[in-house]
Write an enzyme that holds these catalytic residues in place. Structure first.
Site: not given
Ligand code: NAD
Length: 490
Positions: A155, A251, A286, A464
């Site tokens: 995002n 996060e 998020c 963070e």
């Molecule tokens: P996601 O968990 O699908 O992917 C995030 C990252 O993790 C990607 O780079 C992906 O390739 C990687 N990944 C996937 N499987 C993995 C594994 N088994 N091991 C290691 N890495 C792996 O999330 P998304 O769809 O890209 O993002 C949306 C999510 O992120 C939402 O749940 C959102 O709330 C969260 N988010 C949280 C914050 C925060 O600050 N708390 C900020 C932004 C987004």
């Protein structure tokens, strides 16, 4: 194709340059707003991930011994390089990630500001002295962990790739970043922009999907893992870390509440619901307050204002300067969100805005969904509990404060909360009972540099955007020194 996007010949970025390991695979990248192909890039296979970690490991000794202020100066140069390339990076990211140009340009500046902040904090990486007996001295020093893996969601790719590298680098770690597979291009351009600033191997950027992320998190030479992503990925990362007892920073997601009391101004609350939902980012944030709990005394009034306010937020092509709301990240996410909308209808929520693809013919091939609002949502409904991560706001009516608190805290997430009241007593009472890591009163959405951001419950581990983040990238070594405390006789 975008002329500025990295071409496949450039490869995977580690050891200060583009590399082409044998198992890297060419993958096409598409614009979510038009469906057009915009670039081909390389995805890292296991060899590439391992080589990037090896480069980071080799660079660690030199970087961790680089004088603090010199590290800070180099980070400040990165911040300036980002500002110098803001327009270019914003255009790449708007095309690749689907978010509006003016917002992603702001993300580039936010990243630069955060890097400057951590660059200025390097002298705060301090230990303590611990008083004891004469003839002994106890003190602690803070040392970097080693190689840090930073895994980034889709995002805010450039904001997160750049700003989330800053604290670990400032603390003397070397870093391997894995950008999101859905929108990797700005991170790859960032690698090129900073290639000449840092010594080789200090910052490595490895494009790839979940498999590359999993390889990275289970690599024996990764000393600390940080993920910004979804709850299921957070669990996978924790499991991988458990194998080697690695330190983890998470996060994760949110299903955040906005709470309005009966003394709040209905027009202001409606504006906050639209702003807090981050419709401009297609709700893909998020911290979005995706559950709005409105007191019954102002409920209908707020809904009337809300319908008018949300009508002003229309999706448009993200690369156009005037666009205020972009597309979802890809077809998968679009289908997922549409499915939630369908479920909400079936389960009896009252649709009061959106719920469909916009009619604008310019947007017909893109992953656009109108800002969508369901009223009369109750906790038995699916959209009341699960993180949708799309432009869907659920509105609840409440009357009993004790029940409200139970409902607000009933989800597994605990990231943010926005409270609307002019009554000091109510505000403080709510602050003390809501299970969330970041609370606004009569405000929403905003982050403040230096203010810790992070989640309670399953929204994450650690904080963070503050000194807590910097210190999290250090480990504490205690030192005890015994010495002769009596001055020898002449
Ligand atoms: P996601 O968990 O699908 O992917 C995030 C990252 O993790 C990607 O780079 C992906 O390739 C990687 N990944 C996937 N499987 C993995 C594994 N088994 N091991 C290691 N890495 C792996 O999330 P998304 O769809 O890209 O993002 C949306 C999510 O992120 C939402 O749940 C959102 O709330 C969260 N988010 C949280 C914050 C925060 O600050 N708390 C900020 C932004 C987004």
């Amino acid at each position: 194709m975008n002329d500025m996007a990295p071409s496949p010949s450039k490869g995977i970025f580690y050891n200060g340059t583009w590399q082409r390991p044998k198992d890297a695979q060419t993958v096409s990248v598409f614009s979510p707003a038009t469906g057009e192909k915009i670039a081909d890039i390389l995805h890292a296979g296991p060899q590439a991930v391992d080589a990037a970690v090896a480069a980071a490991k080799a660079a660690f000794r030199g970087w961790s011994r680089t004088p603090l202020l010199e590290r800070g100066q180099l980070l400040k140069r990165i911040a300036q390089a980002l500002r110098d390339h803001a327009d270019e990076l914003a255009l790449i990211e708007a095309e690749d990630g689907g978010n509006p140009l003016r917002l992603v340009r702001q993300d580039v500046f936010s990243a630069a500001a955060q890097i400057d902040y951590f660059a200025g904090l390097v002298t705060e990486i301090k230990g303590h002295s611990i008083p004891r007996d004469p003839g002994s001295l106890n003190y602690t020093i803070r040392e970097p962990w080693g190689v840090v893996a930073r895994i980034i969601p889709f995002n805010h790719p450039i904001l997160f790739c750049a700003s989330k590298s800053a604290a670990p680098l400032a603390a003397g770690n070397t870093v391997v970043v894995k950008p999101p597979e859905q929108a990797p291009l700005s991170a790859l351009r960032f690698a090129e922009i900073v290639a000449d600033i840092l010594p080789p191997g200090v910052l490595n950027i490895v494009a790839g999907g979940g498999e590359a992320g999993a390889r990275l998190t289970s690599h024996p030479d990764i000393a600390k893992i940080a993920l910004t992503g979804s709850l299921p990925t957070g669990r996978a990362v924790l499991r991988a870390a458990a194998e080697r007892i690695r330190s983890v920073q998470l996060e994760l997601g949110g299903k955040n509440a906005l709470i309005a009391f009966d003394d709040a101004d209905p027009a202001a609350v409606a504006s906050a619901m639209v702003g807090g939902m981050n419709f401009t980012w297609a709700g893909q944030s998020c911290g979005s307050t995706s559950r709005a709990f409105i007191h019954e005394a102002i409920y209908e009034d707020v809904l009337a204002h809300l319908k008018r306010r949300v009508a002003d937020v229309r999706p448009g092509l993200p690369t156009r300067p005037e666009t205020m709301m972009g597309s979802l990240i890809d077809r998968r996410q679009y289908d997922r969100v549409m499915n939630y909308i369908e479920i909400a209808r079936r389960e009896g929520a009252r649709l009061i805005a959106g719920g469909k693809h916009p009619d604008d013919p310019l947007l017909k091939d893109g992953c656009f969904i109108e800002p969508t609002i369901f009223a009369d949502v109750d906790l038995s409904m699916t959209i009341a509990r699960e993180e949708i991560f799309g432009p869907v706001l659920s509105v609840f009516r409440w009357s009993d404060e004790q029940q409200l608190v139970r409902d607000v805290n009933s989800v597994e997430y605990g990231l943010t909360c926005s409270i609307w009241t002019n009554d000091l007593h109510r505000a403080h009472r709510m602050i003390s009972v809501v299970e969330a890591g970041f609370v606004w009163v009569n405000e929403t959405t905003k982050h403040f540099i230096g203010a810790p951001f992070g989640g309670y419950k399953q929204s994450g581990l650690g904080r963070e955007e503050s000194i807590e983040e910097l210190l999290d990238y250090t480990q504490i070594k205690h030192v005890h020194i015994k010495y002769h405390s009596e001055t020898p006789a002449a």
